[in-house]
Design a protein around this motif. Structure first.
Motif, mmCIF file in Angstrom:
data_model
loop_
_atom_site.group_PDB
_atom_site.id
_atom_site.type_symbol
_atom_site.label_atom_id
_atom_site.label_comp_id
_atom_site.label_asym_id
_atom_site.label_seq_id
_atom_site.Cartn_x
_atom_site.Cartn_y
_atom_site.Cartn_z
ATOM 1 N N SER A 4 1.019 -0.693 -0.178
ATOM 2 C CA SER A 4 -0.320 -0.099 -0.116
ATOM 3 C C SER A 4 1.176 1.055 0.014
ATOM 4 O O SER A 4 1.605 1.231 0.641
ATOM 5 N N TYR A 5 0.596 2.068 -0.646
ATOM 6 C CA TYR A 5 1.412 3.531 -1.065
ATOM 7 C C TYR A 5 0.397 5.179 0.069
ATOM 8 O O TYR A 5 0.525 5.372 -0.565
ATOM 9 N N GLY A 6 -0.587 4.503 0.882
ATOM 10 C CA GLY A 6 -0.380 5.450 1.036
ATOM 11 C C GLY A 6 -0.324 6.476 2.078
ATOM 12 O O GLY A 6 0.783 6.378 2.114
ATOM 13 N N ALA A 9 1.738 5.246 5.659
ATOM 14 C CA ALA A 9 2.117 3.475 4.739
ATOM 15 C C ALA A 9 3.205 3.449 5.425
ATOM 16 O O ALA A 9 4.349 4.376 5.394
ATOM 17 N N LYS A 10 3.358 2.730 6.314
ATOM 18 C CA LYS A 10 4.784 1.978 6.443
ATOM 19 C C LYS A 10 5.640 2.755 7.189
ATOM 20 O O LYS A 10 6.765 3.492 7.926
ATOM 21 N N PHE A 15 5.564 6.190 13.805
ATOM 22 C CA PHE A 15 4.906 6.931 14.906
ATOM 23 C C PHE A 15 3.743 6.049 16.369
ATOM 24 O O PHE A 15 3.195 6.766 17.025
ATOM 25 N N ALA A 16 4.504 4.903 16.402
ATOM 26 C CA ALA A 16 4.256 4.303 17.289
ATOM 27 C C ALA A 16 4.677 4.953 18.850
ATOM 28 O O ALA A 16 5.881 5.332 18.949
ATOM 29 N N ARG A 17 4.069 4.963 19.379
ATOM 30 C CA ARG A 17 4.731 5.551 20.572
ATOM 31 C C ARG A 17 5.479 4.517 21.665
ATOM 32 O O ARG A 17 5.339 3.561 21.852
ATOM 33 N N ASP A 18 6.640 5.908 22.273
ATOM 34 C CA ASP A 18 7.637 4.836 23.276
ATOM 35 C C ASP A 18 6.999 4.168 24.374
ATOM 36 O O ASP A 18 5.843 3.984 24.724
ATOM 37 N N PHE A 19 7.907 2.125 24.889
ATOM 38 C CA PHE A 19 7.411 1.330 26.034
ATOM 39 C C PHE A 19 6.686 2.439 26.909
ATOM 40 O O PHE A 19 7.698 2.999 27.383
ATOM 41 N N GLY A 51 -2.266 17.993 13.067
ATOM 42 C CA GLY A 51 -1.501 18.724 12.847
ATOM 43 C C GLY A 51 0.093 17.654 12.634
ATOM 44 O O GLY A 51 0.948 18.458 12.351
ATOM 45 N N MET A 52 -0.509 16.648 12.239
ATOM 46 C CA MET A 52 0.700 16.227 11.408
ATOM 47 C C MET A 52 1.245 15.845 10.837
ATOM 48 O O MET A 52 0.725 15.822 9.579
ATOM 49 N N PRO A 53 2.750 15.753 10.751
ATOM 50 C CA PRO A 53 2.971 16.083 9.419
ATOM 51 C C PRO A 53 3.386 14.450 8.894
ATOM 52 O O PRO A 53 3.144 13.481 9.469
ATOM 53 N N HIS A 54 3.829 15.119 6.866
ATOM 54 C CA HIS A 54 4.238 13.583 6.815
ATOM 55 C C HIS A 54 5.670 13.146 7.020
ATOM 56 O O HIS A 54 6.244 13.736 7.590
#
Length: 159
Positions: A4-6, A9-10, A15-19, A51-54
């Motif tokens: 996927s190329y959304g 994507a990938k 973007f995962a939060r830290d533990f 407001g999240m950047p690419h």
């Protein structure tokens, strides 16, 4: 399933939060003052979608060119084919932090100013340029005590 190329994507790990750092953002994030000309690091907070950047800008450093109530305008260099374009993006404060990229430079500026004032007083010149670390000092290996020969033990299965 094909790739996927959304827009996001990938970005599963990016973007995962830290533990143990999930949930709402701390209030101190919103109390940081950004001024025009400041250097900022873009680090996307996956919990805040507005407001999240690419994903390209994640991990990049830029300069503030505009400050609004909730967002900060940031100029970031982007390489497109063979040229570098200065892109202007607006990012919410949750995805920004003040950069530490100029701390060492500003510290050296102060030290060099003090050194130049000292030179004018005493006339003793000091080295102000940065230099690579010197090589380690030489060592002499003594063979007065005979070296020990170490050999592996024979394999002994215990079954």
């Amino acid at each position: 399933m094909p790739n996927s190329y959304g827009y996001r994507a990938k970005t599963r790990d990016m973007f995962a939060r830290d533990f143990r750092a999930h949930g709402m953002e701390h209030l101190s994030t919103y109390l940081v003052n950004f001024k025009v000309g400041d250097y900022v690091d873009i680090k996307v907070n996956g919990a805040v979608h507005k407001g999240m950047p690419h994903k390209f800008y994640h991990g990049k450093t830029g300069r503030v060119f505009n400050v609004t109530r909730r967002a900060i305008g940031v100029e970031v260099n982007k390489q497109v084919n063979g040229r570098i374009i200065r892109k202007r993006i607006h990012v919410r404060v949750e995805h920004l932090r003040k950069s530490r990229c100029r701390e060492d430079f500003l510290r050296r500026v102060v030290e060099n100013d003090l050194a130049s004032k000292e030179y004018k007083k005493t006339g003793v010149k000091t080295m102000e340029k940065r230099s690579a670390g010197k090589p380690a000092a030489e060592k002499t290996v003594s063979l007065k005590v005979a070296p020990i020969t170490i050999s592996p033990l024979k394999y002994d299965p215990m079954y």
